[in-house]
Motif scaffolding. Structure first.
Motif, PDB file in Angstrom:
ATOM      1  N   LYS A  17       8.267   5.159  -2.058  1.00 56.78           N
ATOM      2  CA  LYS A  17       7.189   5.014  -1.085  1.00 56.78           C
ATOM      3  C   LYS A  17       6.431   6.325  -0.971  1.00 56.78           C
ATOM      4  O   LYS A  17       6.996   7.402  -1.161  1.00 56.78           O
ATOM      5  CB  LYS A  17       7.758   4.666   0.285  1.00 56.78           C
ATOM      6  CG  LYS A  17       8.367   3.285   0.361  1.00 56.78           C
ATOM      7  CD  LYS A  17       8.867   3.047   1.769  1.00 56.78           C
ATOM      8  CE  LYS A  17       9.453   1.687   1.928  1.00 56.78           C
ATOM      9  NZ  LYS A  17       9.951   1.475   3.303  1.00 56.78           N
TER      10      LYS A  17
ATOM     11  N   ASN B 103       4.317   4.329  -4.220  1.00 54.29           N
ATOM     12  CA  ASN B 103       3.871   5.488  -4.995  1.00 54.29           C
ATOM     13  C   ASN B 103       3.819   5.075  -6.465  1.00 54.29           C
ATOM     14  O   ASN B 103       4.827   5.089  -7.162  1.00 54.29           O
ATOM     15  CB  ASN B 103       4.827   6.657  -4.785  1.00 54.29           C
ATOM     16  CG  ASN B 103       4.352   7.920  -5.461  1.00 54.29           C
ATOM     17  OD1 ASN B 103       3.470   7.891  -6.306  1.00 54.29           O
ATOM     18  ND2 ASN B 103       4.946   9.036  -5.091  1.00 54.29           N
TER      19      ASN B 103
ATOM     20  N   GLU C 296       4.621   9.175   4.428  1.00 49.20           N
ATOM     21  CA  GLU C 296       3.636   8.966   5.485  1.00 49.20           C
ATOM     22  C   GLU C 296       3.183  10.301   6.042  1.00 49.20           C
ATOM     23  O   GLU C 296       4.002  11.171   6.327  1.00 49.20           O
ATOM     24  CB  GLU C 296       4.237   8.132   6.617  1.00 49.20           C
ATOM     25  CG  GLU C 296       4.447   6.699   6.250  1.00 49.20           C
ATOM     26  CD  GLU C 296       4.945   5.894   7.434  1.00 49.20           C
ATOM     27  OE1 GLU C 296       4.535   6.188   8.576  1.00 49.20           O
ATOM     28  OE2 GLU C 296       5.735   4.981   7.203  1.00 49.20           O
TER      29      GLU C 296
ATOM     30  N   GLU D 133       0.810  -1.225   0.000  1.00 49.98           N
ATOM     31  CA  GLU D 133       0.000   0.000   0.000  1.00 49.98           C
ATOM     32  C   GLU D 133       0.843   1.275   0.000  1.00 49.98           C
ATOM     33  O   GLU D 133       0.407   2.304  -0.490  1.00 49.98           O
ATOM     34  CB  GLU D 133      -0.931   0.012   1.217  1.00 49.98           C
ATOM     35  CG  GLU D 133      -2.021  -1.037   1.160  1.00 49.98           C
ATOM     36  CD  GLU D 133      -3.009  -0.809   0.025  1.00 49.98           C
ATOM     37  OE1 GLU D 133      -3.370   0.352  -0.255  1.00 49.98           O
ATOM     38  OE2 GLU D 133      -3.415  -1.813  -0.585  1.00 49.98           O
ATOM     39  N   ASN D 134       2.057   1.217   0.537  1.00 50.38           N
ATOM     40  CA  ASN D 134       2.866   2.431   0.623  1.00 50.38           C
ATOM     41  C   ASN D 134       3.638   2.730  -0.659  1.00 50.38           C
ATOM     42  O   ASN D 134       4.469   3.635  -0.692  1.00 50.38           O
ATOM     43  CB  ASN D 134       3.823   2.362   1.813  1.00 50.38           C
ATOM     44  CG  ASN D 134       4.909   1.318   1.654  1.00 50.38           C
ATOM     45  OD1 ASN D 134       4.868   0.491   0.749  1.00 50.38           O
ATOM     46  ND2 ASN D 134       5.873   1.351   2.556  1.00 50.38           N
TER      47      ASN D 134
END
Length: 148
Positions: free
Chosen positions: A133, A114, A136, A111-112
Motif C-alpha cells: 500500500k 503501490n 498515507e 487507489e492505495n
C-alpha cells in the motif's frame, strides 16, 4: 443467500464487488473445458495493514507458464495455460478431471496500491502476489502562536 449452487467450483463470486473483474464471456467461443479452467483458478485476496496479498492455486504449473501483469494502470492480470498431458497410442484413460487450457483472472486494484513495488513468488504450486500500500500522508499540523 442464493439458493442456486455456483457452477464455478463451489465458491460464489460477488458480482457487486467493484474490485472483482473476473474475465468470463459466455458469448466467447470457448469450450466448456476452457471455461472450467478459467473459473477453477482459485484466488484468495486479503488486505493487511501493509499490503494486498493474492494467493493463487496453480498446482503443477511452473513459474515460466504463468504471467503476472498490470494493465490500464490499476488492473492486476494473472494468466497462463495448463497444457494437456501427452497421450501415448496405447494409453487407456479411465478418468480425466484436471482442467487444461488457458486461464486468466483480473482484479481492479484500489487507489492505495503501490503499483511500483508489486512482488510475485511461486512456491509449491501457490503463486503469491504482494501489492504494498502507498503510505498515507498524514496532514502536517503547524502550531500558530497566539499573541496578546
Amino acid at each position: 443467500m442464493s439458493m442456486i449452487p455456483s457452477v464455478f467450483g463451489g465458491r460464489r463470486s460477488n458480482i457487486l464487488d467493484p474490485f472483482s473483474l473476473d474475465v468470463w464471456d459466455p458469448f466467447q467461443d470457448t469450450s466448456a473445458r476452457e471455461a472450467s479452467a478459467i473459473a477453477s483458478t482459485r484466488v484468495d485476496w486479503k488486505e493487511t495493514p501493509e499490503a494486498h496479498v493474492f494467493n493463487v492455486d496453480l498446482p503443477g504449473l511452473k513459474k515460466e507458464e504463468v504471467k503476472v501483469e498490470v494493465e490500464d494502470g490499476r488492473v492486476l492480470q494473472i494468466s497462463g495455460e495448463r497444457s494437456r498431458e501427452q497421450e501415448q497410442k496405447d494409453d487407456r484413460w479411465h478418468r480425466v478431471e484436471r482442467s487444461t487450457g488457458k486461464f486468466m483472472r483480473r482484479f481492479r486494484l484500489p487507489e492505495n496500491a503501490n503499483m511500483d513495488e508489486i512482488r510475485a513468488a511461486m512456491e509449491n504450486g501457490v503463486l503469491t502476489i504482494t501489492v504494498p500500500k502507498v503510505e498515507e500522508k498524514k496532514p502536517e499540523i503547524k502550531s500558530i502562536q497566539i499573541s496578546g
